[in-house]
Design a protein around this motif. Sequence first.
Motif, PDB file in Angstrom:
ATOM      1  N   VAL A 263       0.968  -1.210   0.002  1.00  0.00           N
ATOM      2  CA  VAL A 263       0.017  -0.003  -0.172  1.00  0.00           C
ATOM      3  C   VAL A 263       0.926   1.244   0.060  1.00  0.00           C
ATOM      4  O   VAL A 263       0.520   2.210  -0.775  1.00  0.00           O
ATOM      5  CB  VAL A 263      -1.046  -0.119   1.194  1.00  0.00           C
ATOM      6  CG1 VAL A 263      -1.397   1.429   1.499  1.00  0.00           C
ATOM      7  CG2 VAL A 263      -2.073  -1.089   1.034  1.00  0.00           C
ATOM      8  N   VAL A 264       2.007   1.130   0.975  1.00  0.00           N
ATOM      9  CA  VAL A 264       2.963   2.297   0.751  1.00  0.00           C
ATOM     10  C   VAL A 264       3.568   2.455  -0.462  1.00  0.00           C
ATOM     11  O   VAL A 264       3.805   3.811  -0.839  1.00  0.00           O
ATOM     12  CB  VAL A 264       3.966   2.286   2.087  1.00  0.00           C
ATOM     13  CG1 VAL A 264       4.911   3.208   2.000  1.00  0.00           C
ATOM     14  CG2 VAL A 264       3.224   2.338   3.388  1.00  0.00           C
ATOM     15  N   SER A 265       4.051   1.617  -0.991  1.00  0.00           N
ATOM     16  CA  SER A 265       4.681   1.560  -2.383  1.00  0.00           C
ATOM     17  C   SER A 265       3.775   1.982  -3.475  1.00  0.00           C
ATOM     18  O   SER A 265       4.135   2.757  -4.296  1.00  0.00           O
ATOM     19  CB  SER A 265       5.010   0.232  -2.822  1.00  0.00           C
ATOM     20  OG  SER A 265       6.058  -0.470  -1.697  1.00  0.00           O
ATOM     21  N   PHE A 266       2.439   1.644  -3.383  1.00  0.00           N
ATOM     22  CA  PHE A 266       1.538   2.021  -4.432  1.00  0.00           C
ATOM     23  C   PHE A 266       1.288   3.490  -4.398  1.00  0.00           C
ATOM     24  O   PHE A 266       1.296   4.177  -5.534  1.00  0.00           O
ATOM     25  CB  PHE A 266       0.126   1.217  -4.222  1.00  0.00           C
ATOM     26  CG  PHE A 266       0.394  -0.105  -4.703  1.00  0.00           C
ATOM     27  CD1 PHE A 266       1.072  -0.487  -5.629  1.00  0.00           C
ATOM     28  CD2 PHE A 266      -0.478  -1.154  -4.100  1.00  0.00           C
ATOM     29  CE1 PHE A 266       1.269  -1.720  -6.353  1.00  0.00           C
ATOM     30  CE2 PHE A 266      -0.420  -2.257  -4.728  1.00  0.00           C
ATOM     31  CZ  PHE A 266       0.419  -2.694  -5.557  1.00  0.00           C
ATOM     32  N   PHE A 267       1.258   4.185  -3.191  1.00  0.00           N
ATOM     33  CA  PHE A 267       0.862   5.376  -3.071  1.00  0.00           C
ATOM     34  C   PHE A 267       2.300   6.429  -3.487  1.00  0.00           C
ATOM     35  O   PHE A 267       2.038   7.355  -4.053  1.00  0.00           O
ATOM     36  CB  PHE A 267       0.572   6.072  -1.658  1.00  0.00           C
ATOM     37  CG  PHE A 267      -0.933   5.730  -1.255  1.00  0.00           C
ATOM     38  CD1 PHE A 267      -1.844   6.399  -2.138  1.00  0.00           C
ATOM     39  CD2 PHE A 267      -1.423   4.590  -0.557  1.00  0.00           C
ATOM     40  CE1 PHE A 267      -3.282   6.338  -1.912  1.00  0.00           C
ATOM     41  CE2 PHE A 267      -2.514   4.311  -0.269  1.00  0.00           C
ATOM     42  CZ  PHE A 267      -3.600   5.268  -0.971  1.00  0.00           C
ATOM     43  N   LEU A 268       3.635   5.669  -3.372  1.00  0.00           N
ATOM     44  CA  LEU A 268       4.675   6.299  -3.628  1.00  0.00           C
ATOM     45  C   LEU A 268       4.462   6.337  -5.038  1.00  0.00           C
ATOM     46  O   LEU A 268       5.027   7.314  -5.751  1.00  0.00           O
ATOM     47  CB  LEU A 268       5.773   5.760  -3.159  1.00  0.00           C
ATOM     48  CG  LEU A 268       6.118   5.799  -1.507  1.00  0.00           C
ATOM     49  CD1 LEU A 268       7.368   4.820  -1.115  1.00  0.00           C
ATOM     50  CD2 LEU A 268       6.505   7.308  -1.334  1.00  0.00           C
ATOM     51  N   PHE A 269       4.343   5.319  -5.921  1.00  0.00           N
ATOM     52  CA  PHE A 269       4.343   5.319  -7.299  1.00  0.00           C
ATOM     53  C   PHE A 269       3.383   6.355  -7.851  1.00  0.00           C
ATOM     54  O   PHE A 269       3.825   6.942  -8.806  1.00  0.00           O
ATOM     55  CB  PHE A 269       3.727   3.764  -7.588  1.00  0.00           C
ATOM     56  CG  PHE A 269       3.282   3.517  -9.144  1.00  0.00           C
ATOM     57  CD1 PHE A 269       4.502   3.284  -9.944  1.00  0.00           C
ATOM     58  CD2 PHE A 269       2.205   3.891  -9.598  1.00  0.00           C
ATOM     59  CE1 PHE A 269       4.390   3.289 -11.517  1.00  0.00           C
ATOM     60  CE2 PHE A 269       1.718   3.671 -10.898  1.00  0.00           C
ATOM     61  CZ  PHE A 269       2.914   3.571 -11.792  1.00  0.00           C
ATOM     62  N   ILE A 270       2.282   6.358  -7.374  1.00  0.00           N
ATOM     63  CA  ILE A 270       1.183   7.526  -7.426  1.00  0.00           C
ATOM     64  C   ILE A 270       2.144   8.515  -7.530  1.00  0.00           C
ATOM     65  O   ILE A 270       1.965   9.614  -8.625  1.00  0.00           O
ATOM     66  CB  ILE A 270       0.217   7.535  -6.766  1.00  0.00           C
ATOM     67  CG1 ILE A 270      -0.728   6.201  -7.160  1.00  0.00           C
ATOM     68  CG2 ILE A 270      -0.583   8.660  -7.393  1.00  0.00           C
ATOM     69  CD1 ILE A 270      -2.162   5.975  -6.194  1.00  0.00           C
ATOM     70  N   VAL A 271       2.676   9.224  -6.597  1.00  0.00           N
ATOM     71  CA  VAL A 271       3.422  10.517  -6.541  1.00  0.00           C
ATOM     72  C   VAL A 271       4.408  10.647  -7.400  1.00  0.00           C
ATOM     73  O   VAL A 271       4.607  11.495  -8.305  1.00  0.00           O
ATOM     74  CB  VAL A 271       3.970  10.659  -5.034  1.00  0.00           C
ATOM     75  CG1 VAL A 271       4.744  11.958  -4.897  1.00  0.00           C
ATOM     76  CG2 VAL A 271       2.876  10.664  -4.100  1.00  0.00           C
ATOM     77  N   ILE A 272       5.213   9.447  -7.736  1.00  0.00           N
ATOM     78  CA  ILE A 272       6.344   9.726  -8.688  1.00  0.00           C
ATOM     79  C   ILE A 272       5.887   9.692 -10.025  1.00  0.00           C
ATOM     80  O   ILE A 272       6.415  10.160 -10.933  1.00  0.00           O
ATOM     81  CB  ILE A 272       7.392   8.410  -8.535  1.00  0.00           C
ATOM     82  CG1 ILE A 272       7.981   8.549  -7.035  1.00  0.00           C
ATOM     83  CG2 ILE A 272       8.570   8.300  -9.707  1.00  0.00           C
ATOM     84  CD1 ILE A 272       8.640   7.142  -6.760  1.00  0.00           C
TER      85      ILE A 272
END
Length: 469
Positions: free
Chosen positions: A179-188
């Motif tokens: 979940v944390v990784s997916f939200f980081l992917f969205i930001v990047i």
Amino acid sequence: MSTKKLGFWILTALVVGNMVGTGIFMLPGSLRSVASPLGVVSAWLVTGFGVLILALVFGNLSLRKPHLTGGPQLYAKELFKSGSKMATLSGFMSTWGYWIGSLIGNIAVITSFAGYLSTFFPILLSQAELFTMGGFTLKVGNTLTFIVCTVLLWGVHFIVLQGANSAGKINFIATAAKVVSFFLFIVIGLFAFEKANIMPFVAPTVDKLGQSVGLLGQVNSAAVITLWAFIGVESAVVFGSRAKRQIDVKRATVLGLFIALAIYIGISTLVMGLLPHEQLIVSEKPLIDAFSTVTGPIGGQILAAIGLVSFFGSTIGWIMLSAEVPYQAAKQGMFMPQFLKTNKNGMPVFSMIVTNAVGQLFIFSTISSSISAAFQFMIVVATLSYLVPYLISSLFQLKLVITGDTYADGKGRISDGVIAVFALLYSIWVIYAGTADLKTFSMGVVLLLSSLLFYKWVKPVALVKENEV
């Protein structure tokens, strides 16, 4: 027998982990092939609303009928006179379809694991031929994929046998990481978003027959595909008997849904903006290919590793759920009594063995087809298997409202009735959209009717208490 119960966050992790599995990694390409960008976003919103209504139904029923644990399919028997043959038969057939759908869904997760593992081991995609027999050719990549899937299936099998609480904790860690990784992917991904890739934002698509499909038709076509991404929203309901508090079941279901919906819409939109349409619809790993355009090959490998963690966690959750379904049904006299057998950790050992043995048969589909083709086949069959229990849950909620059962004070009766009607309409719509194709409809019918071959072994019994199993 282990008496440890599942808390709110572990239940939420099971909901999110079982939903946010293969869908987020594999569906962007599938959706883009049948809908324009606006059609894709619209499909997510419509499905998100429909599933939210279903989630409210599940949560409400878990509070009003706490003794009916094990999943929405068990409500089927409540539509008929208690103890009647129709009650038992409907409960059994509904459980059968839900069970088969669950184990197929798990195999879809496992095959996706093999697909993302190919990022590190390209030999899994090798088209080199091992041997040919008649019209069948066995390839190196398919053979290795079969081995990887088999090892993962039975490896997780033994992990889950150690107990629901310990397996749930592992699933929680894996879910939190993704979940944390997916939200980081969205930001990047926002920094590399190419508007030209999603243009035209709304446009007709062409179906297999070469006919033009408008926006409403696109949303209709994507209905079953997007619903697959939310399969598992009822996970907390299935484990209701193992929850510390019944109110946690409803809260975990709703929170898990909102977390998943935010991830789905965010990532699906970004992937469409990162990859050209032609590349996206043929990609075996759309999320990795999209992320690689931003960070290069290293970024793609990082995301592939996250995907492997995600699929591993989802496999744990799905194996737990798949085995729990017939076990809970057997406790209520709606499945073969052999499925009541548990080990010292309170896990349904017989159910797990049979469930995963049947799942092993589906893994053979990777021998003769590509991972994406096997995935597409399995998600359609699995999703349609879930629609009948979803429809039944809506009908049961409506029955309670009409009869006034559990509404002695009248509180919430009208609002629950409105929710039940919307849930019923949504379930009917998706069933209609998913079975419009004759082949798909026939597969669904055959799946349900196949249960009749085993019905003679079902012996209705009184409810069995947890500590007596």
